[in-house]
Design a protein around this motif. Structure first.
Motif, PDB file in Angstrom:
ATOM      1  N   GLU A   4       0.836  -1.203   0.000  1.00  0.00           N
ATOM      2  CA  GLU A   4       0.000   0.000   0.000  1.00  0.00           C
ATOM      3  C   GLU A   4       0.868   1.250   0.000  1.00  0.00           C
ATOM      4  O   GLU A   4       0.572   2.217  -0.709  1.00  0.00           O
ATOM      5  N   VAL A   5       1.925   1.234   0.781  1.00  0.00           N
ATOM      6  CA  VAL A   5       2.842   2.375   0.831  1.00  0.00           C
ATOM      7  C   VAL A   5       3.464   2.580  -0.546  1.00  0.00           C
ATOM      8  O   VAL A   5       3.522   3.708  -1.056  1.00  0.00           O
ATOM      9  N   ASP A   8       0.997   4.028  -3.115  1.00  0.00           N
ATOM     10  CA  ASP A   8       0.817   5.463  -2.904  1.00  0.00           C
ATOM     11  C   ASP A   8       2.034   6.242  -3.388  1.00  0.00           C
ATOM     12  O   ASP A   8       1.907   7.245  -4.099  1.00  0.00           O
ATOM     13  N   HIS A 135       8.383  10.958   2.694  1.00  0.00           N
ATOM     14  CA  HIS A 135       7.092  10.622   3.290  1.00  0.00           C
ATOM     15  C   HIS A 135       6.891   9.103   3.311  1.00  0.00           C
ATOM     16  O   HIS A 135       6.433   8.539   4.304  1.00  0.00           O
ATOM     17  N   GLY A 136       7.248   8.435   2.218  1.00  0.00           N
ATOM     18  CA  GLY A 136       7.151   6.975   2.149  1.00  0.00           C
ATOM     19  C   GLY A 136       8.060   6.306   3.163  1.00  0.00           C
ATOM     20  O   GLY A 136       7.686   5.308   3.797  1.00  0.00           O
ATOM     21  N   LYS A 137       9.254   6.863   3.334  1.00  0.00           N
ATOM     22  CA  LYS A 137      10.199   6.316   4.308  1.00  0.00           C
ATOM     23  C   LYS A 137       9.647   6.436   5.726  1.00  0.00           C
ATOM     24  O   LYS A 137       9.774   5.512   6.539  1.00  0.00           O
ATOM     25  N   ASP A 138       9.008   7.584   6.011  1.00  0.00           N
ATOM     26  CA  ASP A 138       8.392   7.771   7.325  1.00  0.00           C
ATOM     27  C   ASP A 138       7.273   6.751   7.557  1.00  0.00           C
ATOM     28  O   ASP A 138       7.131   6.212   8.659  1.00  0.00           O
ATOM     29  N   GLU A 139       6.486   6.496   6.510  1.00  0.00           N
ATOM     30  CA  GLU A 139       5.417   5.504   6.635  1.00  0.00           C
ATOM     31  C   GLU A 139       5.997   4.108   6.875  1.00  0.00           C
ATOM     32  O   GLU A 139       5.449   3.340   7.661  1.00  0.00           O
ATOM     33  N   GLU A 141       8.865   3.467   8.343  1.00  0.00           N
ATOM     34  CA  GLU A 141       9.387   3.466   9.712  1.00  0.00           C
ATOM     35  C   GLU A 141       8.263   3.222  10.716  1.00  0.00           C
ATOM     36  O   GLU A 141       8.465   2.563  11.731  1.00  0.00           O
ATOM     37  N   ALA A 142       7.086   3.751  10.427  1.00  0.00           N
ATOM     38  CA  ALA A 142       5.946   3.556  11.324  1.00  0.00           C
ATOM     39  C   ALA A 142       5.507   2.091  11.357  1.00  0.00           C
ATOM     40  O   ALA A 142       4.923   1.629  12.338  1.00  0.00           O
ATOM     41  N   LEU A 143       5.800   1.364  10.279  1.00  0.00           N
ATOM     42  CA  LEU A 143       5.415  -0.055  10.204  1.00  0.00           C
ATOM     43  C   LEU A 143       6.470  -0.977  10.829  1.00  0.00           C
ATOM     44  O   LEU A 143       6.251  -2.191  10.894  1.00  0.00           O
TER      45      LEU A 143
END
Length: 184
Positions: A4-5, A8, A135-139, A141-143
């Motif tokens: 999904e990441v 997007d 932004h994708g990298k941050d997402e 990292e959240a996972l």
């Protein structure tokens, strides 16, 4: 979740590349092109309206465009918006029914200025792609707590290669436009 990441990120990066290509098409080369006037906003009864919604734009020959407003009452506003357009270097002629726009021959100095404009637009697009990567990298990292560090590491490497691929597309489009601009 990682897919999904990536979906997007891929979508947003491709939009950044398309926006760059559209931006390149608005920079004038030696030939007249209706795309030059795509970004022109006309003050139509107090509302900024894109020129293609108010008039048809057609090539008359290699160095002139004919703009035919759908509403003849908006003729002066269309003419003023074209006159106010930066980096065009042409003066519109209004004959009451159509507006003729004769584009002068580009000088070597003017071509170099346009190359600088194209390079600035390309850099803006590269920055947009890098922002999407961040932004994708941050997402990702959240996972990290849900998936695992190895998977995240592989996904980040894939994200880097995807970013490089889109930046290369922007660079290729910029080089094509630069060649087109410098061609006499």
């Amino acid at each position: 979740m990682i897919d999904e990441v990536f979906a997007d990120v891929n979508d947003r990066m491709s939009k950044a590349v398309e926006a760059a290509k559209e931006g390149f098409s608005t920079v004038r080369t030696g030939r007249a092109n209706p795309a030059l006037l795509q970004g022109v906003q006309v003050d139509y009864y107090g509302t900024p309206t894109p020129l293609p919604q108010l008039a048809s734009v057609q090539n008359q020959d290699a160095r002139s465009l004919v703009i035919t407003p759908y509403d003849k009452g908006a003729m002066k506003e269309v003419e003023q918006a074209i006159r106010d357009m930066p980096n065009l270097g042409a003066n519109p002629n209004n004959d009451g029914t159509v507006i003729r726009l004769n584009l002068p021959e580009l000088t070597a100095e003017r071509r170099k200025e346009f190359v600088k404009i194209v390079k600035a637009k390309a850099e803006d697009a590269r920055v947009a792609v890098r922002n999407v990567r961040r932004h994708g990298k941050d997402e990702l990292e959240a996972l990290k707590s849900e998936i695992g560090e190895d998977e995240i590491g592989r996904a980040e490497k894939e994200l880097e290669s995807l970013t490089k691929q889109y930046i290369d597309q922007i660079d290729d489009a910029m080089k094509r436009k630069e060649t087109e601009l410098l061609e006499v």
